[in-house]
Motif scaffolding. Structure first.
Motif, PDB file in Angstrom:
ATOM      1  N   THR A  23       0.869  -1.205   0.031  1.00  0.00           N
ATOM      2  CA  THR A  23      -0.030  -0.087  -0.190  1.00  0.00           C
ATOM      3  C   THR A  23       0.851   1.253  -0.021  1.00  0.00           C
ATOM      4  O   THR A  23       0.521   2.291  -0.621  1.00  0.00           O
ATOM      5  CB  THR A  23      -0.911  -0.028   1.269  1.00  0.00           C
ATOM      6  N   ASN A  24       1.959   1.277   0.718  1.00  0.00           N
ATOM      7  CA  ASN A  24       2.820   2.360   0.759  1.00  0.00           C
ATOM      8  C   ASN A  24       3.745   2.682  -0.633  1.00  0.00           C
ATOM      9  O   ASN A  24       3.576   3.630  -1.080  1.00  0.00           O
ATOM     10  CB  ASN A  24       3.966   2.110   1.772  1.00  0.00           C
ATOM     11  N   LEU A  25       3.637   1.527  -1.406  1.00  0.00           N
ATOM     12  CA  LEU A  25       4.232   1.679  -2.788  1.00  0.00           C
ATOM     13  C   LEU A  25       3.176   2.275  -3.625  1.00  0.00           C
ATOM     14  O   LEU A  25       3.577   3.137  -4.485  1.00  0.00           O
ATOM     15  CB  LEU A  25       4.466   0.237  -3.209  1.00  0.00           C
ATOM     16  N   MET A  26       2.052   1.809  -3.522  1.00  0.00           N
ATOM     17  CA  MET A  26       0.932   2.511  -4.299  1.00  0.00           C
ATOM     18  C   MET A  26       0.748   3.904  -3.907  1.00  0.00           C
ATOM     19  O   MET A  26       0.199   4.650  -4.538  1.00  0.00           O
ATOM     20  CB  MET A  26      -0.529   1.785  -3.959  1.00  0.00           C
ATOM     21  N   VAL A  27       0.642   4.304  -2.491  1.00  0.00           N
ATOM     22  CA  VAL A  27       0.769   5.654  -2.129  1.00  0.00           C
ATOM     23  C   VAL A  27       1.941   6.642  -2.957  1.00  0.00           C
ATOM     24  O   VAL A  27       1.537   7.602  -3.472  1.00  0.00           O
ATOM     25  CB  VAL A  27       1.070   5.771  -0.614  1.00  0.00           C
ATOM     26  N   LEU A  28       2.892   6.072  -2.888  1.00  0.00           N
ATOM     27  CA  LEU A  28       4.072   6.728  -3.723  1.00  0.00           C
ATOM     28  C   LEU A  28       3.962   6.894  -4.948  1.00  0.00           C
ATOM     29  O   LEU A  28       3.812   7.913  -5.587  1.00  0.00           O
ATOM     30  CB  LEU A  28       5.418   5.874  -3.472  1.00  0.00           C
ATOM     31  N   ILE A  29       3.378   5.757  -5.856  1.00  0.00           N
ATOM     32  CA  ILE A  29       2.991   5.888  -7.161  1.00  0.00           C
ATOM     33  C   ILE A  29       1.800   6.993  -7.524  1.00  0.00           C
ATOM     34  O   ILE A  29       1.859   7.474  -8.326  1.00  0.00           O
ATOM     35  CB  ILE A  29       2.698   4.406  -7.809  1.00  0.00           C
ATOM     36  N   THR A  30       0.877   7.019  -6.651  1.00  0.00           N
ATOM     37  CA  THR A  30      -0.286   7.822  -6.732  1.00  0.00           C
ATOM     38  C   THR A  30       0.589   9.284  -6.568  1.00  0.00           C
ATOM     39  O   THR A  30      -0.083  10.103  -7.255  1.00  0.00           O
ATOM     40  CB  THR A  30      -1.353   7.455  -5.722  1.00  0.00           C
ATOM     41  N   ILE A  31       1.208   9.495  -5.674  1.00  0.00           N
ATOM     42  CA  ILE A  31       1.702  10.969  -5.401  1.00  0.00           C
ATOM     43  C   ILE A  31       2.696  11.558  -6.537  1.00  0.00           C
ATOM     44  O   ILE A  31       2.222  12.414  -7.108  1.00  0.00           O
ATOM     45  CB  ILE A  31       2.767  10.940  -4.146  1.00  0.00           C
ATOM     46  N   VAL A  32       3.157  10.332  -7.341  1.00  0.00           N
ATOM     47  CA  VAL A  32       4.252  10.758  -8.541  1.00  0.00           C
ATOM     48  C   VAL A  32       3.126  11.096  -9.482  1.00  0.00           C
ATOM     49  O   VAL A  32       3.234  11.945 -10.149  1.00  0.00           O
ATOM     50  CB  VAL A  32       5.101   9.531  -8.792  1.00  0.00           C
ATOM     51  N   LEU A  33       1.880  10.216  -9.894  1.00  0.00           N
ATOM     52  CA  LEU A  33       0.934  10.441 -10.833  1.00  0.00           C
ATOM     53  C   LEU A  33       0.398  11.813 -10.646  1.00  0.00           C
ATOM     54  O   LEU A  33      -0.015  12.592 -11.510  1.00  0.00           O
ATOM     55  CB  LEU A  33      -0.146   9.207 -10.810  1.00  0.00           C
ATOM     56  N   GLY A  34      -0.027  12.279  -9.403  1.00  0.00           N
ATOM     57  CA  GLY A  34      -0.768  13.343  -8.833  1.00  0.00           C
ATOM     58  C   GLY A  34       0.336  14.570  -9.394  1.00  0.00           C
ATOM     59  O   GLY A  34      -0.063  15.771  -9.906  1.00  0.00           O
ATOM     60  N   ASN A  35       1.745  14.314  -9.054  1.00  0.00           N
ATOM     61  CA  ASN A  35       2.524  15.363  -9.448  1.00  0.00           C
ATOM     62  C   ASN A  35       2.689  15.532 -10.886  1.00  0.00           C
ATOM     63  O   ASN A  35       2.940  16.435 -11.508  1.00  0.00           O
ATOM     64  CB  ASN A  35       4.076  15.107  -8.753  1.00  0.00           C
ATOM     65  N   TRP A  36       2.600  14.582 -11.653  1.00  0.00           N
ATOM     66  CA  TRP A  36       2.596  14.487 -13.174  1.00  0.00           C
ATOM     67  C   TRP A  36       1.391  15.457 -13.586  1.00  0.00           C
ATOM     68  O   TRP A  36       1.336  16.070 -14.612  1.00  0.00           O
ATOM     69  CB  TRP A  36       2.484  13.080 -13.621  1.00  0.00           C
ATOM     70  N   LEU A  37       0.430  15.235 -12.879  1.00  0.00           N
ATOM     71  CA  LEU A  37      -1.012  15.944 -13.391  1.00  0.00           C
ATOM     72  C   LEU A  37      -0.985  17.495 -12.779  1.00  0.00           C
ATOM     73  O   LEU A  37      -1.518  18.144 -13.336  1.00  0.00           O
ATOM     74  CB  LEU A  37      -2.068  15.227 -12.727  1.00  0.00           C
TER      75      LEU A  37
END
Length: 187
Positions: A82-96
């Motif tokens: 879940t922490n890995l998914m949180v990190l991926i989601t944060i990166v995708l949010g920064n991409w947006l």
């Protein structure tokens, strides 16, 4: 007389329906008016999957608190994922995020039409959405360090449960406010 359906059947049906509806939220963005559909859909799916995984994490806290054998190891494994998914989601949010702040982006629209919404919801959402990562890492680190010494009712298991609960609450706030902002103005 025996029932046609048991509790497991109902639970699987409920989980399947909830997952289908939950995953459809970001996918509906495909039919929107956005110029940044890929970023939006990936970030929305990441956030949705992360919240679903965090619900599993919070449910795995209870066996750990009761001292069930192997519960801490299973909780730690799911928490790291879940922490890995949180990190991926944060990166995708920064991409947006550049599209959000860009000319004719959602921030400009919100500041013009609803400045109080932007100042309260978006600024709050940005910070609250970053909290789950350190909270989840701290909980996973404590689980790794003390998983063989955890006792029911111990201070360490209570701290881990508190960290995971805050982790889950912050993810829910971020998802709810993110969906609210997307409804106000699609990026």
């Amino acid at each position: 007389m025996r029932s046609l359906f048991n509790a497991r059947d109902f639970a699987i049906t409920q989980a399947s329906a909830a997952a289908l509806l939950f995953f459809s939220i970001p996918l509906l963005n495909i039919i929107g008016l956005s110029n940044h559909k890929l970023e939006s859909v990936l970030h929305g799916l990441g956030a949705t999957i992360t919240v679903i995984m965090s619900c599993q994490v919070i449910h795995l806290v209870y066996p750990m608190l009761r001292g069930k054998n192997g519960a801490a190891a299973k909780l730690e494994w799911v928490l790291w994922l879940t922490n890995l998914m949180v990190l991926i989601t944060i990166v995708l949010g920064n991409w947006l995020y550049p599209a959000y702040r860009g000319v004719d982006g959602a921030q400009q629209w919100l500041m013009y039409h609803k400045p109080e919404v932007h100042l309260i919801i978006m600024e709050y959402k940005e910070f609250v959405s970053l909290y789950p990562l350190p909270l989840g890492i701290a909980a996973a680190f404590l689980l790794r360090r003390f998983r063989y010494a955890l006792e029911p009712g111990s201070a360490v298991s209570g701290i881990i449960a508190l960290l995971i609960t805050l982790f889950w609450i912050c993810l829910l706030i971020g998802l709810a406010f993110g969906i609210g902002l997307a409804k106000l103005k699609m990026v």
